[in-house]
Design an enzyme around this catalytic site. Structure first.
Site, PDB file in Angstrom:
ATOM      1  N   SER A 123       0.814  -1.219   0.000  1.00 52.47           N
ATOM      2  CA  SER A 123       0.000   0.000   0.000  1.00 52.47           C
ATOM      3  C   SER A 123       0.850   1.273   0.000  1.00 52.47           C
ATOM      4  O   SER A 123       1.574   1.535  -0.940  1.00 52.47           O
ATOM      5  CB  SER A 123      -0.953  -0.035   1.195  1.00 52.47           C
ATOM      6  OG  SER A 123      -1.863   1.024   1.160  1.00 52.47           O
ATOM      7  N   ASP A 144      -6.274   2.267  -2.537  1.00 53.93           N
ATOM      8  CA  ASP A 144      -7.443   2.052  -1.681  1.00 53.93           C
ATOM      9  C   ASP A 144      -7.723   3.253  -0.773  1.00 53.93           C
ATOM     10  O   ASP A 144      -8.669   3.240   0.006  1.00 53.93           O
ATOM     11  CB  ASP A 144      -7.327   0.750  -0.867  1.00 53.93           C
ATOM     12  CG  ASP A 144      -6.205   0.763   0.162  1.00 53.93           C
ATOM     13  OD1 ASP A 144      -5.427   1.736   0.204  1.00 53.93           O
ATOM     14  OD2 ASP A 144      -6.110  -0.222   0.927  1.00 53.93           O
TER      15      ASP A 144
END
Length: 560
Positions: A67, A288
């Site tokens: 991420s 995300d």
């Protein structure tokens, strides 16, 4: 477990010895560490994903990503049949599996677990695991380790979906298990068609704001920038310029990305004076998370941040308005009404001004402990549940019961009141349920929903940002001997132990106008996190410092 299966485990696991002196733990983000020590862990998570697929008799996902972490890191996590995160009751087994010391121990653990969970390892019912990775160079060799792990279970099939955003993989798992077509093309088609539907349902007259038709997006030099370049070719009525797409030679998450922008509150690399007043957004490394921002002047690199709390507020206003339009009396049988329960879910880190604002709108606001898994679980209790963290991770969940009613109501309205405001409101809510990724927070679908709502409202980013003024806040970390000495309650807003500390915190907070402060133990290191808020930055800073001193007195190295 038959002998063939046992020998297959022993031979394949011997190629993936665990790193010495390293203990890994499966958290909200799965396992994360420097990529160089993760090969054994990813191999074992491949086994875990295959066992989960056998247990649920469903398609399972395995995503290789770290991420918003630096490019030298990587990680691995599992997507459950719903497209959500791995069931929490499997996390302890994930830890045990990852830290098994040798092949023999690994096989014993698996044998014990499959017996307890009543999982049959005979290959009679083949299962599929969807694999994907982000753009990190280490993803390629880690993907091979995952395939080896999956392949070590007879009847488990690994399907390599290529380079994807994390939300794309979660969406595919959810769609596949719902019997829906789930290629990357299907994902893009779903997003672009539902966005077009929402834009077409905007009231006439709001398109005069042509200045606002341009959006500049920071892609964090990651997979999100790549995918947005594809998606934007399928959109009408929105001009997107992607910077830091990863093709310009920038480094993933270095001076760019939603995490950097939200924490540092400065312009990301390649943004500056040319962007003053323009609507800008930033994705994180695996797309995300999403935040928006404005560059207010040419004289500073500071930004005006529009974070996850503001995104949540925008979504809440829009959905509340559509529900109230839908509930207006028209000439349709009264028994067709539905009392939709709309809930807003936040953590204690949500800015107090946002919570006050949402409550003033008459919305039901609840709190959970920090962590997406808690927020998602709570939001699923509502007909429509909206959750967002300030860091830009969040989504909207629609219950199956409400969606069934909404589809029937839309059909009914198209017969008796086609083109009415009620009919349009029903169509808008349906389009939102198609556009938003209900599996997980998704920066690409989030961007499109923000853009569609701003167009509907006729709002500039400045108008949106003026919904409320954030209270100044400060976060600190205090090193302690043992973080487990702090036990919290009420969604981490109250410290139950050590005795007396909460009363002391309350007394400090009462000294400052609009003072609010809480402490919570870190999930990964022996530190206590302090969050403080007050009416001015000086007051917030002073409150955080005074509570940090309290923590040190009660728990710090001096107190031992």
């Amino acid at each position: 477990m038959n002998e063939d299966q046992r020998l297959l485990f022993l031979s394949s696991s011997s190629h993936f010895p665990p790193p010495q002196g390293v203990k890994l733990s499966y958290g909200t983000s799965g396992f994360r560490a420097d990529a160089s020590i993760l090969q054994s862990t990813v191999y074992r998570v491949g086994i875990l994903a295959a066992l989960r697929a056998l247990k649920t008799q469903s398609v399972i996902g395995l995503m290789i990503t770290a991420s918003h972490n630096e490019v030298s890191d990587n990680g691995v996590k599992v997507a459950d049949p719903s497209g959500g995160m791995l069931s929490q009751d499997w996390e302890p087994f994930a830890d045990t599996l990852a830290n098994a010391r040798d092949p023999q121990h690994l096989v014993e653990l698996i044998a014990e677990f499959v017996k307890k969970e009543n999982i049959t390892l005979d290959g009679a019912k083949p299962v599929e695991i969807l694999l994907a990775r982000d753009t990190r160079p280490s993803g390629e060799f880690l993907l091979e380790a995952a395939k080896q792990g999956i392949g070590s279970i007879i009847g488990a099939v690994a399907l390599d979906m290529g380079i994807l955003t994390t939300p794309q993989l979660h969406w595919m798992v959810r769609a596949r298990n719902g019997g829906v077509k789930a290629s990357e093309t299907d994902y893009f088609k779903r997003l672009s068609s539902s966005f077009r539907c929402l834009v077409d349902l905007s009231p006439s007259g709001t398109h005069a704001n042509n200045v606002d038709d341009k959006l500049v997006v920071d892609g964090a030099n990651g997979v999100g920038g790549e995918k947005l370049e594809i998606l934007k070719t399928m959109l009408n009525g929105l001009a997107i310029e992607v910077r830091n797409s990863g093709k310009e030679g920038g480094v993933l998450n270095e001076g760019v990305g939603a995490d950097y922008v939200q924490k540092e509150k400065v312009v990301p690399f390649s943004f500056g004076s040319q962007d003053v007043g323009i609507r800008c957004a930033s994705l994180d490394g695996d797309a995300d998370r999403l935040v928006y921002f404005v560059v207010p002047s040419t004289s500073s690199n500071k930004i005006e941040l529009v974070d996850g709390d503001k995104i949540l507020s925008l979504f809440a206003i829009f959905i509340k308005e559509q529900l109230s339009i839908l509930n207006k009396e028209i000439d349709v049988k009264a028994e067709n009404g539905y009392q939709c329960r709309l809930g807003i879910v936040q953590t204690a880190y949500a800015n107090g001004a946002s919570t006050d604002y949402l409550k003033q709108l008459g919305l039901e606001v609840t709190f959970t402990p920090t962590g997406v898994k808690y927020l998602h679980e709570k939001a699923a209790e509502y007909d429509i549940g909206i959750y967002f963290e300030a860091n830009g991770h969040g989504t909207i969940l629609f219950s199956e019961q409400f969606l069934c009613w909404l589809k029937a109501r839309t059909t009914e309205l198209s017969d008796v009141a086609k083109g009415s405001e009620q009919h349009k409101a029903a169509l808008r809510l349906l389009a939102v349920s198609e556009l938003i990724n209900q599996a997980i927070g998704d920066a690409l679908s989030g961007v499109l929903l923000v853009e569609a709502i701003l167009k509907y409202m006729g709002w500039s980013i400045q108008r949106w940002n003026e919904l409320y003024q954030d209270l100044p806040s400060r976060q600190l970390k205090v090193k302690v001997v043992d973080r487990s000495a702090v036990v919290t309650a009420n969604a981490e807003t109250v410290a139950v132990t050590p005795p007396g500390i909460q009363e002391a915190i309350n007394a400090e907070a009462a000294e400052h106008p609009r003072g609010r402060c809480f402490i919570r133990p870190s999930g990964t290191e022996d530190v206590i996190r302090v969050y403080a808020e007050a009416s001015s930055q000086d007051a917030a800073d002073n409150l955080a410092q005074s509570v940090a001193k309290l923590v040190d007195q009660f728990l710090g190295f001096g107190s031992s």
